[in-house]
Motif scaffolding. Structure first.
Motif, PDB file in Angstrom:
ATOM      1  N   GLU A  69      14.778  -3.498  -5.140  1.00 21.23           N
ATOM      2  CA  GLU A  69      13.544  -3.450  -5.923  1.00 21.23           C
ATOM      3  C   GLU A  69      13.413  -2.132  -6.686  1.00 21.23           C
ATOM      4  OE1 GLU A  69      10.649  -5.975  -6.093  1.00 21.23           O
ATOM      5  OE2 GLU A  69      12.674  -6.801  -6.000  1.00 21.23           O
ATOM      6  N   ASP A  70      12.659  -2.185  -7.777  1.00 19.54           N
ATOM      7  CA  ASP A  70      12.446  -1.015  -8.638  1.00 19.54           C
ATOM      8  C   ASP A  70      11.062  -0.419  -8.385  1.00 19.54           C
ATOM      9  OD1 ASP A  70      12.642   0.875 -10.665  1.00 19.54           O
ATOM     10  OD2 ASP A  70      11.846  -0.509 -12.173  1.00 19.54           O
ATOM     11  N   ALA A  71      11.020   0.862  -8.053  1.00 21.42           N
ATOM     12  CA  ALA A  71       9.738   1.547  -7.821  1.00 21.42           C
ATOM     13  C   ALA A  71       9.168   2.001  -9.157  1.00 21.42           C
ATOM     14  CB  ALA A  71       9.948   2.731  -6.892  1.00 21.42           C
ATOM     15  N   GLY A  77       6.378   2.038  -5.068  1.00 24.61           N
ATOM     16  CA  GLY A  77       7.332   2.832  -4.302  1.00 24.61           C
ATOM     17  C   GLY A  77       6.986   2.842  -2.820  1.00 24.61           C
ATOM     18  N   LYS A  78       5.685   2.912  -2.509  1.00 25.00           N
ATOM     19  CA  LYS A  78       5.250   2.898  -1.117  1.00 25.00           C
ATOM     20  C   LYS A  78       5.524   1.534  -0.472  1.00 25.00           C
ATOM     21  CE  LYS A  78       1.638   6.413  -1.592  1.00 25.00           C
ATOM     22  NZ  LYS A  78       0.175   6.701  -1.542  1.00 25.00           N
ATOM     23  N   ASP A  79       5.304   0.457  -1.267  1.00 31.62           N
ATOM     24  CA  ASP A  79       5.583  -0.897  -0.762  1.00 31.62           C
ATOM     25  C   ASP A  79       7.064  -1.047  -0.417  1.00 31.62           C
ATOM     26  OD1 ASP A  79       2.965  -1.703  -1.029  1.00 31.62           O
ATOM     27  OD2 ASP A  79       3.251  -2.606  -3.019  1.00 31.62           O
TER      28      ASP A  79
END
Length: 230
Positions: A69-71, A77-79
């Protein structure tokens, strides 16, 4: 004497077929929808593997998802960080435990490794899902039965609409009508493709559904064979 014997044999055949049909009908289960991809994966995962291996494969799959996944912002980003922590941490240790526990069951470990390889290759449906040559999977039986019934219900709605548009096409012409007809035909063609997969597993399907499927398939072929006026 021969005539009476023939009548007796026919009576036995008719009675047997009637009882078979009534028996099928009494246990006939109906489905309002087809089985989702997520349900298919989860159910087959737990049919094929022991619970600890099933947990490992599922966590590995989810871990790989989060790693890819891309933050794009701080919240995302936290997810991703949370997803990696919950699913990736401890995977190596879990795999080592499984290797030790099932070291005498190489076929099972090979199947597990193939599932991991399929995940790494980005396969939506790992090979174990449909790998059932002896037809032992109760869930795959349910999966194809539900899919067949859903196709029937869908075509029962689509076919009258398509035939209605087709009849209008015979009387009048126009770009909008042709577009409407093309859209309706595309819907039928999708169901026709689904039918192919179901027919390859027709032995898994209830006799009542088979009969209904054969009937609606004949109507579908007839509809798709009709000439469209330009």
């Amino acid at each position: 004497m021969r005539t009476n014997s023939s009548k007796y044999i026919l009576l036995i055949i008719f009675t047997s077929m009637s009882l078979l049909f009534l028996g099928c009908k009494s246990i006939y289960k109906t489905y309002d929808r087809s089985v989702s991809d997520a349900e298919l994966f989860t159910q087959r995962l737990n049919e094929v593997f022991p619970s600890d291996i099933a947990v490992f494969i599922d966590r590995y799959r989810i871990c790989q998802h989060w790693l890819g996944e891309d933050a794009y912002d701080e919240e995302r980003g936290k997810d991703i960080e949370r997803g990696i922590t919950e699913n990736c941490n401890g995977l190596k240790e879990l795999e080592s435990q499984i290797q030790i526990k099932y070291k005498t069951n190489e076929p099972l470990l090979m199947k597990m490794r193939q599932a991991i390889k399929d995940t790494d290759n980005g396969d939506t449906f790992p090979s174990f899902i449909y790998d059932d040559p002896q037809r032992k999977s109760k869930f795959l039986n349910e999966y194809y039965e539900a899919k067949a019934q859903y196709i029937i219900k869908t075509l029962e709605k689509q076919l009258p609409n398509y035939n209605y548009i087709l009849e209008r096409n015979r009387k009048i012409s126009g770009v909008e009508l042709l577009e409407e007809l093309a859209s309706a035909r595309y819907g039928l063609e999708i169901q026709n493709r689904y039918l192919s997969g179901v027919n390859n597993n027709i032995d898994r399907i209830n006799l009542i559904t088979r009969y209904r499927l054969h009937s609606i398939e004949s109507k579908l072929k007839d509809a798709l064979s009709q000439e469209v006026r330009p």
